[in-house]
Motif scaffolding. Sequence first.
Motif, PDB file in Angstrom:
ATOM      1  N   TYR A 169      -1.333   6.569   7.053  1.00 19.74           N
ATOM      2  CA  TYR A 169      -1.909   5.261   7.377  1.00 19.74           C
ATOM      3  C   TYR A 169      -1.149   4.107   6.719  1.00 19.74           C
ATOM      4  CZ  TYR A 169      -5.645   8.057   9.360  1.00 19.74           C
ATOM      5  OH  TYR A 169      -6.347   8.962  10.121  1.00 19.74           O
ATOM      6  N   THR A 170      -0.622   4.313   5.512  1.00 19.65           N
ATOM      7  CA  THR A 170       0.146   3.237   4.881  1.00 19.65           C
ATOM      8  C   THR A 170       1.530   3.084   5.515  1.00 19.65           C
ATOM      9  OG1 THR A 170       0.924   4.766   3.141  1.00 19.65           O
ATOM     10  CG2 THR A 170      -1.037   3.436   2.661  1.00 19.65           C
ATOM     11  N   ALA A 226       1.044   4.040  -3.112  1.00 16.31           N
ATOM     12  CA  ALA A 226       0.693   5.447  -2.869  1.00 16.31           C
ATOM     13  C   ALA A 226       1.805   6.377  -3.364  1.00 16.31           C
ATOM     14  CB  ALA A 226       0.426   5.674  -1.385  1.00 16.31           C
ATOM     15  N   LYS A 234      -2.865  11.950   3.660  1.00 10.88           N
ATOM     16  CA  LYS A 234      -3.602  11.075   4.566  1.00 10.88           C
ATOM     17  C   LYS A 234      -3.204   9.616   4.347  1.00 10.88           C
ATOM     18  CE  LYS A 234      -7.918  12.097   4.928  1.00 10.88           C
ATOM     19  NZ  LYS A 234      -9.366  12.194   4.617  1.00 10.88           N
ATOM     20  N   SER A 235      -3.084   9.225   3.077  1.00 10.75           N
ATOM     21  CA  SER A 235      -2.715   7.838   2.772  1.00 10.75           C
ATOM     22  C   SER A 235      -1.315   7.510   3.269  1.00 10.75           C
ATOM     23  CB  SER A 235      -2.805   7.584   1.267  1.00 10.75           C
ATOM     24  OG  SER A 235      -1.792   8.297   0.572  1.00 10.75           O
ATOM     25  N   PRO A 268       0.814  -1.231   0.000  1.00 12.20           N
ATOM     26  CA  PRO A 268       0.000   0.000   0.000  1.00 12.20           C
ATOM     27  C   PRO A 268       0.844   1.277   0.000  1.00 12.20           C
ATOM     28  CG  PRO A 268      -0.899  -1.583   1.548  1.00 12.20           C
ATOM     29  CD  PRO A 268       0.410  -2.138   1.106  1.00 12.20           C
ATOM     30  N   TYR A 269       1.913   1.310   0.808  1.00 15.60           N
ATOM     31  CA  TYR A 269       2.763   2.507   0.889  1.00 15.60           C
ATOM     32  C   TYR A 269       3.428   2.792  -0.454  1.00 15.60           C
ATOM     33  CZ  TYR A 269       6.925   5.293   1.926  1.00 15.60           C
ATOM     34  OH  TYR A 269       7.911   6.248   1.899  1.00 15.60           O
ATOM     35  N   THR A 318      -5.436  13.722  -0.051  1.00 15.05           N
ATOM     36  CA  THR A 318      -5.602  12.267  -0.075  1.00 15.05           C
ATOM     37  C   THR A 318      -4.255  11.564   0.053  1.00 15.05           C
ATOM     38  OG1 THR A 318      -7.565  12.473  -1.476  1.00 15.05           O
ATOM     39  CG2 THR A 318      -6.478  10.324  -1.427  1.00 15.05           C
ATOM     40  N   PHE A 319      -3.245  12.091  -0.653  1.00 20.43           N
ATOM     41  CA  PHE A 319      -1.908  11.490  -0.595  1.00 20.43           C
ATOM     42  C   PHE A 319      -1.313  11.612   0.802  1.00 20.43           C
ATOM     43  CE2 PHE A 319       2.759  12.175  -1.200  1.00 20.43           C
ATOM     44  CZ  PHE A 319       3.070  10.849  -1.466  1.00 20.43           C
TER      45      PHE A 319
END
Length: 352
Positions: free
Chosen positions: A288-289, A261, A284-285, A257-258, A281-282
Amino acid sequence: LPKIHRNNFKKVSTNNSTCDLYEHQNTAMILLPVFYSCILIVGVLGNGLALAVIFKNRKKINSTTLYSTNLVLSDILFTTALPTRIAYYALGFHWPFGETLCRITALIFYINTYASVNFMTCLSIDRFFAVVHPFRYNKIRRIKNAKYICIFVWFLVFSQTLPLLIQSMSNEEGERTTCMEYPNFEKIDHLPWILLGACLLGYIIPLEVILFCYTQISCKLFQTAKENPLSEKSGINKKAINTIIFVIVVFVICFTPYHIAIIQHMIKKLKYEPSCSEQQTFQKSLHYTVSLMNFNCCMDPFIYFFACKGYKRRIMKILRRQVSISVSSAARSAHEESSRDLGAHMTVLSKS
């Protein structure tokens, strides 16, 4: 000028407007500290137990155990940086510990990432040689050569991460200081190409190597089982397939996921300037990733469980001991309770 409130962040200018990249801070202040606290507890317990088992079986060490030991040391080193990161997220992305400690924690973070990827790759290659070429390349799996490989891996890891010590990792935004956040790196020239290159070397190539090893091992085991059905009961074959399957699972859950992204956002930046919503969005991602990527610290002990016989036996022995203690305690409690009931009954009879 009005005084900046402590809960406000610097907003990035985008197309003559402002873009708040930390709009999710209220949620992150709760979720990330809780998640990293769990990683700290499980990581210390799991890797500490693995290190204790490896130390007790140090006379029986082989190439697989050696790579696993280096994974343990990498994870334990990583847990030393978690308390300050937990405080950072709990304070709402505020780093009160200074630039030096920010660089050190960033260094430890990236050391763990690259060391985990490289030693998982070494484990997969080691299992590949053990199953597919057990005699042809046996010299590579000798403990002496495995030590040289580990030294080379650590040299590679430090050559990738030490330049971080000369790079500023923190940035003052109003009355707060952020640490190791993506906007702090945007001033670096050719950043998209640098990050894409890092993803290629640190994720795509290792993943291809691991998948190749898994494919070759699967084909070899299938061929061997077809020629000799009794070979399916071989402990080496079972250990090899379990180890490499779990390595792939860790890669998919923790690292994919990381890197996805990063790759998709860097490609966007090479084509055009992402909009405010895309940047939010990036950002935030990433938060969490990255936390999901750090979760590998908790999953690595399962790799030791599948790869190292000593670790598996030790865990099962501890579990059996705990079960026997629980059963004996329950039996003793039941016996004491029945004795008390019998005594009370005899007292009633005597009074009668």
